[in-house]
Design a protein around this motif. Sequence first.
Motif, PDB file in Angstrom:
ATOM      1  N   GLY A 131     -23.943  43.352  49.921  1.00 24.30           N
ATOM      2  CA  GLY A 131     -22.576  43.013  50.023  1.00 24.30           C
ATOM      3  C   GLY A 131     -22.255  42.099  51.431  1.00 24.30           C
ATOM      4  O   GLY A 131     -23.157  42.399  52.309  1.00 24.30           O
ATOM      5  N   MET A 132     -21.411  41.615  51.207  1.00 25.96           N
ATOM      6  CA  MET A 132     -20.822  40.403  52.294  1.00 25.96           C
ATOM      7  C   MET A 132     -20.584  41.404  53.643  1.00 25.96           C
ATOM      8  O   MET A 132     -20.890  40.961  54.638  1.00 25.96           O
ATOM      9  N   ASP A 133     -19.841  42.285  53.488  1.00 25.33           N
ATOM     10  CA  ASP A 133     -19.390  43.193  54.806  1.00 25.33           C
ATOM     11  C   ASP A 133     -20.825  43.575  55.529  1.00 25.33           C
ATOM     12  O   ASP A 133     -20.666  43.310  56.871  1.00 25.33           O
ATOM     13  N   ALA A 134     -21.674  44.254  54.728  1.00 25.07           N
ATOM     14  CA  ALA A 134     -22.919  44.628  55.492  1.00 25.07           C
ATOM     15  C   ALA A 134     -23.811  43.526  55.974  1.00 25.07           C
ATOM     16  O   ALA A 134     -24.369  43.487  56.853  1.00 25.07           O
ATOM     17  N   PHE A 135     -23.691  42.425  55.297  1.00 17.87           N
ATOM     18  CA  PHE A 135     -24.684  41.116  55.491  1.00 17.87           C
ATOM     19  C   PHE A 135     -23.977  40.608  57.011  1.00 17.87           C
ATOM     20  O   PHE A 135     -24.808  40.412  57.816  1.00 17.87           O
ATOM     21  N   GLU A 181     -12.975  33.428  53.327  1.00 16.57           N
ATOM     22  CA  GLU A 181     -12.290  33.934  54.553  1.00 16.57           C
ATOM     23  C   GLU A 181     -12.803  34.915  55.442  1.00 16.57           C
ATOM     24  O   GLU A 181     -12.806  34.808  56.720  1.00 16.57           O
ATOM     25  N   LYS A 182     -13.740  35.788  54.900  1.00 11.84           N
ATOM     26  CA  LYS A 182     -14.547  36.668  55.826  1.00 11.84           C
ATOM     27  C   LYS A 182     -15.606  35.682  56.587  1.00 11.84           C
ATOM     28  O   LYS A 182     -15.686  36.094  57.865  1.00 11.84           O
ATOM     29  N   ALA A 183     -16.235  34.822  55.961  1.00  8.90           N
ATOM     30  CA  ALA A 183     -17.269  33.977  56.515  1.00  8.90           C
ATOM     31  C   ALA A 183     -16.451  33.227  57.636  1.00  8.90           C
ATOM     32  O   ALA A 183     -17.159  33.066  58.700  1.00  8.90           O
ATOM     33  N   LEU A 184     -15.583  32.435  57.362  1.00  7.73           N
ATOM     34  CA  LEU A 184     -14.707  31.681  58.371  1.00  7.73           C
ATOM     35  C   LEU A 184     -14.337  32.477  59.526  1.00  7.73           C
ATOM     36  O   LEU A 184     -14.651  32.256  60.875  1.00  7.73           O
ATOM     37  N   ALA A 185     -13.876  33.688  59.484  1.00  5.70           N
ATOM     38  CA  ALA A 185     -13.388  34.706  60.600  1.00  5.70           C
ATOM     39  C   ALA A 185     -14.446  35.167  61.180  1.00  5.70           C
ATOM     40  O   ALA A 185     -14.545  35.030  62.660  1.00  5.70           O
ATOM     41  N   LYS A 194     -20.578  24.254  59.438  1.00  3.73           N
ATOM     42  CA  LYS A 194     -21.523  25.131  58.630  1.00  3.73           C
ATOM     43  C   LYS A 194     -21.371  24.757  57.214  1.00  3.73           C
ATOM     44  O   LYS A 194     -20.190  24.305  56.639  1.00  3.73           O
ATOM     45  N   THR A 195     -22.612  24.896  56.638  1.00  3.90           N
ATOM     46  CA  THR A 195     -22.208  24.722  54.926  1.00  3.90           C
ATOM     47  C   THR A 195     -22.220  25.930  54.187  1.00  3.90           C
ATOM     48  O   THR A 195     -22.708  26.961  54.356  1.00  3.90           O
ATOM     49  N   PHE A 196     -21.162  25.973  53.197  1.00  3.24           N
ATOM     50  CA  PHE A 196     -20.674  27.023  52.520  1.00  3.24           C
ATOM     51  C   PHE A 196     -21.169  26.665  51.209  1.00  3.24           C
ATOM     52  O   PHE A 196     -20.761  25.939  50.444  1.00  3.24           O
ATOM     53  N   VAL A 197     -22.247  27.487  50.436  1.00  2.05           N
ATOM     54  CA  VAL A 197     -22.768  27.123  49.216  1.00  2.05           C
ATOM     55  C   VAL A 197     -22.218  28.134  48.291  1.00  2.05           C
ATOM     56  O   VAL A 197     -22.464  29.133  48.522  1.00  2.05           O
ATOM     57  N   TYR A 198     -21.420  27.781  47.252  1.00  2.00           N
ATOM     58  CA  TYR A 198     -20.975  28.570  45.965  1.00  2.00           C
ATOM     59  C   TYR A 198     -21.920  28.358  44.928  1.00  2.00           C
ATOM     60  O   TYR A 198     -22.024  27.209  44.507  1.00  2.00           O
ATOM     61  N   SER A 199     -22.255  29.495  44.354  1.00  2.00           N
ATOM     62  CA  SER A 199     -22.970  29.487  43.096  1.00  2.00           C
ATOM     63  C   SER A 199     -22.916  30.646  42.109  1.00  2.00           C
ATOM     64  O   SER A 199     -23.743  30.620  41.064  1.00  2.00           O
ATOM     65  N   ASP A 200     -21.680  31.085  42.009  1.00  2.00           N
ATOM     66  CA  ASP A 200     -21.319  32.206  41.283  1.00  2.00           C
ATOM     67  C   ASP A 200     -20.620  31.943  40.008  1.00  2.00           C
ATOM     68  O   ASP A 200     -19.425  31.817  40.164  1.00  2.00           O
ATOM     69  N   GLY A 201     -21.132  31.633  38.778  1.00  2.00           N
ATOM     70  CA  GLY A 201     -20.471  31.430  37.538  1.00  2.00           C
ATOM     71  C   GLY A 201     -19.439  30.206  37.530  1.00  2.00           C
ATOM     72  O   GLY A 201     -18.492  30.552  37.027  1.00  2.00           O
ATOM     73  N   ASP A 230     -22.910  34.265  46.021  1.00  2.00           N
ATOM     74  CA  ASP A 230     -23.225  34.605  44.762  1.00  2.00           C
ATOM     75  C   ASP A 230     -22.511  35.613  43.938  1.00  2.00           C
ATOM     76  O   ASP A 230     -22.981  36.052  42.598  1.00  2.00           O
ATOM     77  N   SER A 231     -21.519  36.214  44.547  1.00  2.00           N
ATOM     78  CA  SER A 231     -20.914  37.441  43.925  1.00  2.00           C
ATOM     79  C   SER A 231     -19.536  37.667  44.674  1.00  2.00           C
ATOM     80  O   SER A 231     -19.390  37.121  45.734  1.00  2.00           O
ATOM     81  N   GLY A 232     -18.645  38.483  43.786  1.00  2.00           N
ATOM     82  CA  GLY A 232     -17.210  38.654  44.672  1.00  2.00           C
ATOM     83  C   GLY A 232     -16.371  37.468  44.476  1.00  2.00           C
ATOM     84  O   GLY A 232     -16.612  36.571  43.763  1.00  2.00           O
ATOM     85  N   ASP A 233     -15.231  37.565  44.862  1.00  2.00           N
ATOM     86  CA  ASP A 233     -14.151  36.918  45.058  1.00  2.00           C
ATOM     87  C   ASP A 233     -14.578  35.764  46.155  1.00  2.00           C
ATOM     88  O   ASP A 233     -14.482  36.060  47.300  1.00  2.00           O
ATOM     89  N   PRO A 234     -14.566  34.520  45.486  1.00  2.00           N
ATOM     90  CA  PRO A 234     -14.916  33.584  46.421  1.00  2.00           C
ATOM     91  C   PRO A 234     -14.138  33.112  47.444  1.00  2.00           C
ATOM     92  O   PRO A 234     -14.476  32.807  48.782  1.00  2.00           O
ATOM     93  N   VAL A 235     -12.881  33.324  47.453  1.00  2.00           N
ATOM     94  CA  VAL A 235     -11.946  33.113  48.423  1.00  2.00           C
ATOM     95  C   VAL A 235     -11.869  34.091  49.444  1.00  2.00           C
ATOM     96  O   VAL A 235     -11.764  33.824  50.643  1.00  2.00           O
ATOM     97  N   GLU A 236     -11.985  35.435  48.995  1.00  2.00           N
ATOM     98  CA  GLU A 236     -12.053  36.480  50.098  1.00  2.00           C
ATOM     99  C   GLU A 236     -13.505  36.286  50.809  1.00  2.00           C
ATOM    100  O   GLU A 236     -13.435  36.477  51.961  1.00  2.00           O
TER     101      GLU A 236
END
Length: 398
Positions: free
Chosen positions: A263-267, A294-298, A310-317, A285-291
């Motif tokens: 999970g993103m929070d633990a990561f 926002e977490k990664a930016l913060a 930084k590069t943000f790679v999106y790959s979930d469906g 690769d999972s979860g809401d990409p907008v949320e």
Amino acid sequence: MTDTNTHDYVIQSLLDTDLYKFTMMQTVLHQHPAAEVEYHFRSRNKQLDFSDCIADIEAEIAHLCQLRLSEDELAYLGQLDYIKPDFIHFLRLFRLDQRFVHVSCQEGELRLKIHGPWLHTILFEVPLLAIISEVYCRRYNPNPDLIGARARLQDKIELVKSEPEYEDFRFSDFGTRRRYSRAWQQEVVEELAKQLPEQFSGTSNLDLARRLNLKPVGTLAHEFMQAFQALGPRLIDSQKMALEAWVHEYRGQLGIALTDVVGMDAFLRDFDLYFAKLFDGLRQDSGDPVEWTEKALAHYRKLNIDPRSKTFVYSDGLTMHSALDLHVRFREQCKPAFGIGTHLTNDIMSQTPINIVLKMTSCNGQAVAKLSDSPGKAMSDDEGYMAYLAQVFDVVVQ
């Protein structure tokens, strides 16, 4: 394009797989060559019937296990500056071993397990999934509507061309494992490379990258992070150990970290200033990409790092529409990039494409798991271990 009904074997080369299988394999050779693992197959589509496919799947596996890398293929790998000479020497002798694959079909349900040394089983996942996907598609859609499929592909290409704000949109093909066929994936990739030379960044498929002179794309997958749940002394340190191992192997190259194994929070709790500076970016690769974004930016801003670097790679469906929407929304705040899979390489079936995975479930006799940020994508054979993993990392299983 080769006729999609060809009876040629699905996999013609050991390079017909994702780049990250080889980059992870090299790390395993150098750091954990004795690790033993197990993988299990799962179809996220319910009630698929593989009864009429099992004989073809078994024949395809037997052929896969006869393949060796040619000298030309080895030379291609060797010219990638992060692939090391001793790994090339190892690959010159390498062949997949059918003894490690256990496959059967019970009342239409496909049962597939891989068990053996990690170093000698890591390359099975992607070609096996490609085999299962193509055999199934061939059985249930033997006469595909190629005219319609080509029209839909052209619509996607025209969509990217349609707005000036899409000029800096960048995406890659991530569609090997769930493609309709090898021939269709090649046609799709050739068209994208020809018509969108600026926006189309490359492909995760090494064979296509080599033959079509495209950039191979990829870094690491969930299994790498999962394995360290068993390889280290403390479970709570497993993500940090995996990231450290990657840095040790690639010394700043291939610097995109995968965020959703627990999970993103633990990561983000583990992705401190040290790792945030060492890695070029993150993959969602999972979860809401907008949320997630926002977490990664913060997180980067909290560390006084400009996320625009930084590069943000999106790959979930992803679809082309969803990727373009994310690009427009976040292009001023980071460097978004996109890996699009099934939407490109299996937008040809008359029914919903199959959604199949083959995930690591144990390492060195100990359960490992992926918790994910999306409901239904968590995977483990041991519910007790999943609960323990969630407790250790203080997350909720989706």
